[in-house]
Each structure stands twice: as structure tokens, then as C-alpha cells.
Design an enzyme around this catalytic site. Structure first.
Site, PDB file in Angstrom:
ATOM      1  N   SER A 289       0.830  -1.219   0.000  1.00 11.61           N
ATOM      2  CA  SER A 289       0.000   0.000   0.000  1.00 11.61           C
ATOM      3  C   SER A 289       0.861   1.264   0.000  1.00 11.61           C
ATOM      4  CB  SER A 289      -0.890   0.023   1.245  1.00 11.61           C
ATOM      5  OG  SER A 289      -1.603  -1.173   1.375  1.00 11.61           O
ATOM      6  N   GLY A 290       1.803   1.350   0.929  1.00  8.70           N
ATOM      7  CA  GLY A 290       2.602   2.565   1.083  1.00  8.70           C
ATOM      8  C   GLY A 290       3.619   2.712  -0.041  1.00  8.70           C
TER       9      GLY A 290
ATOM     10  N   GLU B   5       9.418  -5.751  -5.470  1.00  7.04           N
ATOM     11  CA  GLU B   5       8.476  -6.540  -4.666  1.00  7.04           C
ATOM     12  C   GLU B   5       8.935  -8.006  -4.664  1.00  7.04           C
ATOM     13  OE1 GLU B   5       5.928  -6.198  -2.515  1.00  7.04           O
ATOM     14  OE2 GLU B   5       5.895  -8.387  -2.475  1.00  7.04           O
TER      15      GLU B   5
ATOM     16  N   CYS C 111      -2.368  -5.834   2.099  1.00 13.93           N
ATOM     17  CA  CYS C 111      -3.774  -5.427   1.987  1.00 13.93           C
ATOM     18  C   CYS C 111      -4.474  -6.203   0.873  1.00 13.93           C
ATOM     19  CB  CYS C 111      -3.836  -3.922   1.735  1.00 13.93           C
ATOM     20  SG  CYS C 111      -5.499  -3.317   1.521  1.00 13.93           S
TER      21      CYS C 111
ATOM     22  N   CYS D 224      -6.817  -6.719   3.965  1.00 19.37           N
ATOM     23  CA  CYS D 224      -8.116  -6.058   3.835  1.00 19.37           C
ATOM     24  C   CYS D 224      -9.018  -6.688   2.775  1.00 19.37           C
ATOM     25  CB  CYS D 224      -7.933  -4.583   3.447  1.00 19.37           C
ATOM     26  SG  CYS D 224      -6.387  -3.822   3.916  1.00 19.37           S
TER      27      CYS D 224
ATOM     28  N   LYS E 145      -9.965 -10.513   3.221  1.00 21.44           N
ATOM     29  CA  LYS E 145     -10.734 -10.567   4.472  1.00 21.44           C
ATOM     30  C   LYS E 145     -12.152 -10.054   4.252  1.00 21.44           C
ATOM     31  CE  LYS E 145     -10.931  -6.977   6.727  1.00 21.44           C
ATOM     32  NZ  LYS E 145     -10.147  -6.327   7.749  1.00 21.44           N
TER      33      LYS E 145
ATOM     34  N   TYR F 255      -8.288  -6.945  16.180  1.00 19.21           N
ATOM     35  CA  TYR F 255      -9.302  -6.893  15.126  1.00 19.21           C
ATOM     36  C   TYR F 255      -9.205  -8.068  14.161  1.00 19.21           C
ATOM     37  CZ  TYR F 255      -6.316  -5.046  11.325  1.00 19.21           C
ATOM     38  OH  TYR F 255      -5.368  -4.894  10.345  1.00 19.21           O
TER      39      TYR F 255
ATOM     40  N   GLU G 146     -12.350 -10.460  13.468  1.00 17.27           N
ATOM     41  CA  GLU G 146     -12.907 -10.581  12.121  1.00 17.27           C
ATOM     42  C   GLU G 146     -12.927 -12.040  11.658  1.00 17.27           C
ATOM     43  OE1 GLU G 146     -11.893  -6.158  10.372  1.00 17.27           O
ATOM     44  OE2 GLU G 146     -10.458  -7.746  10.004  1.00 17.27           O
TER      45      GLU G 146
ATOM     46  N   ARG H 269      -6.502 -12.883  26.470  1.00 18.83           N
ATOM     47  CA  ARG H 269      -5.963 -12.479  27.762  1.00 18.83           C
ATOM     48  C   ARG H 269      -6.856 -11.478  28.500  1.00 18.83           C
ATOM     49  NH1 ARG H 269      -0.183 -11.686  28.953  1.00 18.83           N
ATOM     50  NH2 ARG H 269       0.229 -12.382  26.837  1.00 18.83           N
TER      51      ARG H 269
ATOM     52  N   ARG I  21      -8.973  -4.857  22.650  1.00 19.94           N
ATOM     53  CA  ARG I  21      -8.291  -3.893  23.524  1.00 19.94           C
ATOM     54  C   ARG I  21      -7.998  -2.616  22.728  1.00 19.94           C
ATOM     55  NH1 ARG I  21      -2.756  -3.467  25.439  1.00 19.94           N
ATOM     56  NH2 ARG I  21      -2.190  -5.109  23.993  1.00 19.94           N
TER      57      ARG I  21
ATOM     58  N   GLY J 280      -1.035 -10.484  16.870  1.00 15.72           N
ATOM     59  CA  GLY J 280      -0.285  -9.290  16.505  1.00 15.72           C
ATOM     60  C   GLY J 280       0.629  -9.527  15.324  1.00 15.72           C
TER      61      GLY J 280
ATOM     62  N   THR K 250      -3.966   0.413   5.995  1.00 16.58           N
ATOM     63  CA  THR K 250      -3.650   0.753   4.612  1.00 16.58           C
ATOM     64  C   THR K 250      -3.719   2.254   4.316  1.00 16.58           C
ATOM     65  OG1 THR K 250      -4.009  -1.365   3.587  1.00 16.58           O
ATOM     66  CG2 THR K 250      -4.652   0.532   2.278  1.00 16.58           C
TER      67      THR K 250
ATOM     68  N   ALA L 194     -12.157   0.533  11.462  1.00 16.62           N
ATOM     69  CA  ALA L 194     -13.336  -0.340  11.355  1.00 16.62           C
ATOM     70  C   ALA L 194     -12.921  -1.757  11.688  1.00 16.62           C
ATOM     71  CB  ALA L 194     -13.908  -0.282   9.946  1.00 16.62           C
TER      72      ALA L 194
ATOM     73  N   HIS M 103     -33.976   9.865   7.504  1.00 12.03           N
ATOM     74  CA  HIS M 103     -34.922   8.948   8.139  1.00 12.03           C
ATOM     75  C   HIS M 103     -35.528   8.017   7.106  1.00 12.03           C
ATOM     76  CE1 HIS M 103     -37.633   7.655  11.269  1.00 12.03           C
ATOM     77  NE2 HIS M 103     -38.625   7.758  10.398  1.00 12.03           N
TER      78      HIS M 103
ATOM     79  N   GLU N 246     -29.003   8.428  11.576  1.00  6.57           N
ATOM     80  CA  GLU N 246     -29.662   9.647  12.083  1.00  6.57           C
ATOM     81  C   GLU N 246     -29.563   9.733  13.606  1.00  6.57           C
ATOM     82  OE1 GLU N 246     -33.994   9.967  11.750  1.00  6.57           O
ATOM     83  OE2 GLU N 246     -34.131   7.786  11.592  1.00  6.57           O
TER      84      GLU N 246
HETATM   85  P1  FAD Z   1       2.544  -4.167   3.003  1.00  6.81           P
HETATM   86  O1  FAD Z   1       1.240  -3.927   2.353  1.00  6.81           O
HETATM   87  O2  FAD Z   1       2.662  -5.305   3.928  1.00  6.81           O
HETATM   88  O3  FAD Z   1       3.602  -4.304   1.830  1.00  6.81           O
HETATM   89  C1  FAD Z   1       4.926  -4.632   2.058  1.00  6.81           C
HETATM   90  C2  FAD Z   1       5.450  -5.361   0.847  1.00  6.81           C
HETATM   91  O4  FAD Z   1       6.868  -5.409   0.922  1.00  6.81           O
HETATM   92  C3  FAD Z   1       4.975  -6.806   0.777  1.00  6.81           C
HETATM   93  O5  FAD Z   1       4.298  -7.028  -0.440  1.00  6.81           O
HETATM   94  C4  FAD Z   1       6.264  -7.624   0.905  1.00  6.81           C
HETATM   95  O6  FAD Z   1       6.231  -8.806   0.116  1.00  6.81           O
HETATM   96  C5  FAD Z   1       7.295  -6.641   0.391  1.00  6.81           C
HETATM   97  N1  FAD Z   1       8.660  -6.897   0.889  1.00  6.81           N
HETATM   98  C6  FAD Z   1       9.019  -7.137   2.173  1.00  6.81           C
HETATM   99  N2  FAD Z   1      10.364  -7.271   2.264  1.00  6.81           N
HETATM  100  C7  FAD Z   1      10.846  -7.115   1.012  1.00  6.81           C
HETATM  101  C8  FAD Z   1      12.152  -7.130   0.458  1.00  6.81           C
HETATM  102  N3  FAD Z   1      13.225  -7.327   1.231  1.00  6.81           N
HETATM  103  N4  FAD Z   1      12.302  -6.943  -0.877  1.00  6.81           N
HETATM  104  C9  FAD Z   1      11.204  -6.735  -1.667  1.00  6.81           C
HETATM  105  N5  FAD Z   1       9.943  -6.696  -1.193  1.00  6.81           N
HETATM  106  C10 FAD Z   1       9.764  -6.872   0.136  1.00  6.81           C
HETATM  107  N6  FAD Z   1      -5.801  -2.324   6.992  1.00  6.81           N
HETATM  108  C11 FAD Z   1      -6.893  -1.548   6.762  1.00  6.81           C
HETATM  109  O7  FAD Z   1      -6.754  -0.339   6.580  1.00  6.81           O
HETATM  110  N7  FAD Z   1      -8.146  -2.093   6.720  1.00  6.81           N
HETATM  111  C12 FAD Z   1      -8.366  -3.417   6.892  1.00  6.81           C
HETATM  112  O8  FAD Z   1      -9.513  -3.865   6.852  1.00  6.81           O
HETATM  113  C13 FAD Z   1      -7.236  -4.253   7.122  1.00  6.81           C
HETATM  114  N8  FAD Z   1      -7.399  -5.588   7.278  1.00  6.81           N
HETATM  115  C14 FAD Z   1      -6.302  -6.381   7.473  1.00  6.81           C
HETATM  116  C15 FAD Z   1      -6.488  -7.739   7.639  1.00  6.81           C
HETATM  117  C16 FAD Z   1      -5.410  -8.569   7.846  1.00  6.81           C
HETATM  118  C17 FAD Z   1      -5.637 -10.059   8.028  1.00  6.81           C
HETATM  119  C18 FAD Z   1      -4.097  -8.023   7.863  1.00  6.81           C
HETATM  120  C19 FAD Z   1      -2.902  -8.910   8.065  1.00  6.81           C
HETATM  121  C20 FAD Z   1      -3.894  -6.675   7.693  1.00  6.81           C
HETATM  122  C21 FAD Z   1      -4.993  -5.836   7.496  1.00  6.81           C
HETATM  123  N9  FAD Z   1      -4.854  -4.451   7.358  1.00  6.81           N
HETATM  124  C22 FAD Z   1      -5.952  -3.656   7.157  1.00  6.81           C
HETATM  125  C23 FAD Z   1      -3.517  -3.808   7.474  1.00  6.81           C
HETATM  126  C24 FAD Z   1      -2.960  -3.460   6.106  1.00  6.81           C
HETATM  127  O9  FAD Z   1      -2.928  -4.616   5.305  1.00  6.81           O
HETATM  128  C25 FAD Z   1      -1.556  -2.892   6.288  1.00  6.81           C
HETATM  129  O10 FAD Z   1      -1.610  -1.819   7.189  1.00  6.81           O
HETATM  130  C26 FAD Z   1      -0.971  -2.399   4.975  1.00  6.81           C
HETATM  131  O11 FAD Z   1      -0.925  -3.423   4.029  1.00  6.81           O
HETATM  132  C27 FAD Z   1       0.434  -1.845   5.222  1.00  6.81           C
HETATM  133  O12 FAD Z   1       1.003  -1.432   4.028  1.00  6.81           O
HETATM  134  P2  FAD Z   1       2.587  -1.380   3.866  1.00  6.81           P
HETATM  135  O13 FAD Z   1       2.826  -0.729   2.551  1.00  6.81           O
HETATM  136  O14 FAD Z   1       3.210  -0.820   5.063  1.00  6.81           O
HETATM  137  O15 FAD Z   1       3.051  -2.912   3.821  1.00  6.81           O
END
Ligand code: FAD
Length: 462
Positions: free
Chosen positions: A14-15, A34, A42, A47, A50, A186, A190, A207, A213, A270, A319, A349, A443, A448
Site C-alpha cells: 500500500s505505502g 516486490e 492489503c 483487507c 478478508k 481486530y 474478524e 488475555r 483492547r 499481533g 492501509t 473499522a 430517516h 440519524e
Molecule cells: P505491506 O502492504 O505489507 O507491503 C509490504 C510489501 O513489501 C509486501 O508485499 C512484501 O512482500 C514486500 N517486501 C518485504 N520485504 C521485502 C524485500 N526485502 N524486498 C522486496 N519486497 C519486500 N488495513 C486496513 O486499513 N483495513 C483493513 O480492513 C485491514 N485488514 C487487514 C487484515 C489482515 C488479516 C491483515 C494482516 C492486515 C490488514 N490491514 C488492514 C492492514 C494493512 O494490510 C496494512 O496496514 C498495509 O498493508 C500496510 O502497508 P505497507 O505498505 O506498510 O506494507
């Protein structure tokens, strides 16, 4: 091809994807690597899959509830394999969209695993996404660590190797008959909803006294009731001590000596920042004791020219936060004007059925800061007056007593995430209770109720 970049991003999640695209849009020469799957957690293991699975559960409930509205619907069970295949098709489509977006933005896309040789040099090697890739070396003026997180398992439990995590849960060959989740954050909540909603006998070991929490206490109580209604067994204030294999099933021993038989143990305890094998020791990037990358203002790590965004910094692991951080960083480095994002009113959420939505301060957080007025209501929606389902909606506003600014809004009930996105604008804008009061409702809706909360429930923190 010249392998020197203005900006190079490790991680196509995502980031990372947002940061790379925006930087390229500002004219920078950008590359991104990647290792596993485009779109990151995500899209592939978070996300998106899920929510598809949560949506799958909702149809079962609607079919049951339809009788109250005169329908006579007979369901003949759920086909797990068909759901997983459909979900994987959708994810495959999204993976392609991600690479296309990057390429169209002029970003050079690499597949493989990156590690630092020094603060401005990366080695890219074969990885699950590119098992045959020959090693490559790139250099960059600036490098962004956007490697996300990985699920944790509970350490020091005999038999912990028998448990799965969320990464595995999306690819189970069949729906287990009995599922036990460990942890009530969460992700645990979920997945408890997903397994219960698709017909598994579901229990949770956690716990705390209440699940989730960190969320508002009234919502946690309402969630515990909603879990009861869904038939999810809660083993609260309890730890898991041991997992023993018994044929295809497992016998679990809890800290109070009780035993549970189950077909699947799911650790939802976690996530850890994903820094293993990154070679950070060859840079000045520093980690906390728990392994998160330390960042200062503007995603800057302790090494000049190296930045970190998203879950690897383990702050608000969502995300939209990772996306905002990536976007902000690209603007700062290459674009000039930086949008003024407010990261202290990020709405959250939890996609249980019914879902939860929250923004801003909980009652306890507000009370710790000073006097706060609490407006709360619990009611049965029209849908469930008809369906006969014993399901309630809980809503709450947390208001600063002196200024009457709305500090927090919380809801458990149908459409809570959709409603909370709108309320998050009000809380981010710093609107007051009287702004809510002078807003006319829609309504008939549950939403509301947020603008018709007239009676003060209590004042806290005095
Ligand atoms: P990521 O999306 O994890 O991307 C990191 C990427 O880096 C990965 O694709 C990985 O393969 C790659 N990578 C790692 N190391 C290397 C390397 N050395 N070389 C090359 N590539 C590498 N967030 C929400 O907002 N809403 C939700 O409903 C939600 N549900 C979730 C449900 C679950 C089960 C999980 C596990 C997470 C959920 N999240 C949700 C959290 C969300 O997925 C993360 O916050 C988000 O993906 C973080 O983005 P990021 O870019 O930091 O990392």
C-alpha cells in the site's frame, strides 16, 4: 539500463506503491521492488480477501433473516472452495492493476528480494515472485523501506508449530468444523466472525476480559454480546498453554486447566515489522527493541537518505495510513506542496457482523484528558425488529465538556464503517455537539441517531 535512481522503494504494498507513483509523477526517476505479491498485505493477505470473506458470511445471515420479511429461502450450505477460487481471481486482477499503475506512472518495476549493501546500494535477489531472477544491483539517492509486517505466533507455547496465522487462513483447502482463535485484536475478531458465519464452531482464547483492547469500552461490551449472539464461545482472561496433536485434530490446554478440542488453531496475536534479511545493519537505520524502524519527522530514519513508511514503522498499521505516509513523503521529496493529513483522527473499522467503526478518542482516553460529556444509545434497528434477530446497535459520542468539540464517535451496528467515514470528517474538522444537533437526520436510518442524541448519558473525567 542505468540502475541509478532518484528514489528506490523496497516493497510493492500500500505505502510503497503510492510513494513510487507519486514521486514518478513529480518527475523523479523511480524504481520499486516486490518480493512476494504486488499490492502487499492489503491486497493479498489482508483487507481485500478478508472483506470478501466477511461479505460471504453476510449472505447466510440475510437468508435466515429473510423469513421475517416473508421470504421462504432454503440454503443448502456453503462451498468454501468456490469462495476461495473467486477471491483468488479477484486478487489476481488487482495484482495486475498494481503493476500496470506503476508502469503507466513511469516507475521501473523489479521482482525479487532486496537487501542493503550500504545506505545507497541494494542487492536484488531471487524471491517467491521471481524464483529464477539473476541477482541485480541498484543504487539510489534515496531509499524507502516499505516492507510492511508479518504475523506473529505466540512464543513459548508447546505445540505452537501446529497453529496457523492469517497468512495461511486465506488458503485453507476446506473450512474446518471447529476453529479456535488465539487473540482478540481486530484480526482475531474478524476471522471469528468469518468462520462462525460460514458454519464452523468457533471459540476464542484471549488475555483480556473483553475483546478488542484499545477500542471504547461500551463497544467492547457490545461486541462481546454480538459474539454471543453469533454463537462464538469466548474464553476470556485466559491464556493458551499447550497444543497437542490428536490425529487430525488438536487438544488445547488453557491456563485455568480447561481443555478444548479443535480442528484448527489460529494465532491472531499481533504482527511484527518485516525487517528480517534487509541488511539494515549495513546502514545507520535504527530499530526499537521490538524491531520497528525508528522514524523521525517526515519518515526520516537515522540514516540520511533512507526513509520508512507504513507497517514497518509499526505505528497505525492501516492501509490508508501507509498510503498517506507514502504520498506525503513523495510530495515532500519531489513535489513541494504537502497535503495536511491529520493522523490523530484516523477512523478504524472492524468487519465483524455487525461491524464496528470508531474515530477519535474513546471515553477513557477523553476522561484521562479532562471532563467529557458522553452521549450513548443502544437500540434494535428496524431490520432486526422485523427479522427477529437479537441484534442491537450501539452508538456513542464523546464530547469535550468545556468546548463541546466532538472528540470521538463510536458505533457497533450495520453499516458502521460507512457511517464512520462521514463522521470522521466532522471529528477531523473539530465540529461541536451543536453542529451535530443542528444537522437534520436521514430517516429512517441508524445514522440519524448520531444527530438526535439529546440526552446527556454522563459526564466523566471531572
Ligand atoms: P505491506 O502492504 O505489507 O507491503 C509490504 C510489501 O513489501 C509486501 O508485499 C512484501 O512482500 C514486500 N517486501 C518485504 N520485504 C521485502 C524485500 N526485502 N524486498 C522486496 N519486497 C519486500 N488495513 C486496513 O486499513 N483495513 C483493513 O480492513 C485491514 N485488514 C487487514 C487484515 C489482515 C488479516 C491483515 C494482516 C492486515 C490488514 N490491514 C488492514 C492492514 C494493512 O494490510 C496494512 O496496514 C498495509 O498493508 C500496510 O502497508 P505497507 O505498505 O506498510 O506494507
Amino acid at each position: 539500463m542505468d540502475n541509478h535512481f532518484d528514489l528506490f522503494v523496497i516493497g510493492g504494498g500500500s505505502g510503497g506503491v503510492r510513494c513510487a507513483r507519486i514521486a514518478a509523477g513529480h518527475g523523479a526517476k523511480v524504481g520499486v521492488v516486490e518480493a512476494r505479491h504486488w499490492g502487499g498485505t492489503c491486497v493479498n493477505l489482508g483487507c481485500v480477501p478478508k472483506k470478501i470473506m466477511v461479505q460471504a458470511t453476510e449472505y447466510g445471515g440475510w437468508a435466515e433473516d429473510a423469513a421475517g420479511f416473508g421470504w421462504d429461502i432454503e440454503t443448502r450450505g456453503h462451498d468454501w472452495g468456490r469462495l476461495i477460487a473467486g477471491k483468488d481471481r479477484e486478487i489476481g486482477r488487482l495484482n495486475m492493476i498494481y503493476t500496470r499503475l506503476l508502469e503507466n506512472a513511469g516507475v521501473r518495476v523489479f521482482e525479487g528480494r532486496a537487501r542493503f549493501a550500504d545506505a545507497h546500494t541494494l542487492l536484488i535477489e531471487a524471491s517467491p515472485l521471481a524464483p529464477e531472477a539473476a541477482p541485480r544491483r541498484i543504487t539510489a539517492e534515496r531509499i524507502v523501506i516499505a516492507t510492511g509486517g508479518v504475523p506473529a505466533v505466540q512464543p513459548h507455547i508447546a505445540g505452537q508449530e501446529f497453529g496457523i496465522t492469517s497468512d495461511d487462513a486465506f488458503h485453507l483447502p476446506a473450512r474446518p468444523d471447529r476453529v479456535t482463535l488465539v487473540g482478540s485484536g481486530y484480526i482475531g475478531v474478524e476471522f471469528a466472525g468469518i468462520f462462525a458465519g460460514l458454519g464452523a464452531e468457533t471459540s476464542m482464547i484471549f488475555r483480556q476480559k473483553l475483546p478488542l483492547r484499545g477500542f471504547d469500552e461500551d463497544l467492547r461490551v457490545a461486541l462481546a454480546d454480538a459474539m454471543e449472539e453469533r454463537g462464538i464461545v469466548r474464553h476470556s482472561s485466559t491464556l493458551l498453554h499447550r497444543i497437542e496433536r490428536q490425529g487430525d485434530a488438536f487438544a488445547l490446554t488453557l491456563s485455568d486447566g480447561r481443555r478444548i478440542d479443535t480442528d484448527l488453531v489460529f494465532f491472531a496475536v499481533g504482527r511484527h515489522p518485516n525487517v528480517a534479511g534487509l541488511g539494515l545493519e549495513r546502514t545507520g537505520v535504527r530499530l526499537t527493541e521490538t524491531g520497528r524502524v525508528i522514524v523521525h519527522d517526515a519518515a526520516q530514519t537515522d540514516e540520511d537518505g533512507v526513509y520508512a513508511i507504513g507497517d514497518v514503522t509499526n505505528q497505525q498499521n492501516l492501509t490508508p495510513v501507509a498510503i498517506a505516509e507514502g504520498h506525503m513523503l513523495a510530495d515532500r521529496l519531489f513535489g513541494g506542496a504537502v497535503r495536511d493529513w491529520r493522523l490523530d483522527t484516523v477512523p478504524k473499522a472492524v468487519f465483524f457482523s455487525p461491524p464496528l467503526g470508531s474515530v477519535g478518542l474513546t471515553e477513557a482516553e477523553a476522561a484521562a484528558r479532562g471532563a467529557a460529556d458522553i452521549y450513548a444509545a443502544r437500540f434494535k434497528s428496524m431490520r432486526h425488529a422485523m427479522s427477529g434477530r437479537n441484534r442491537f446497535t450501539t452508538i456513542k459520542l464523546v464530547v469535550d465538556h468545556a468546548s463541546q468539540v466532538v472528540l470521538g464517535a463510536h458505533m457497533l451496528g450495520e453499516d458502521a464503517p460507512e457511517i464512520m467515514q462521514g463522521l470522521a470528517i466532522a471529528v477531523t474538522a473539530g465540529l461541536t455537539k451543536s453542529d451535530f444537533d443542528r444537522t437534520v437526520g436521514i430517516h429512517p436510518s441508524s445514522a440519524e441517531e448520531f444527530v438526535t442524541l439529546r440526552t446527556l448519558t454522563r459526564t466523566v473525567g471531572t
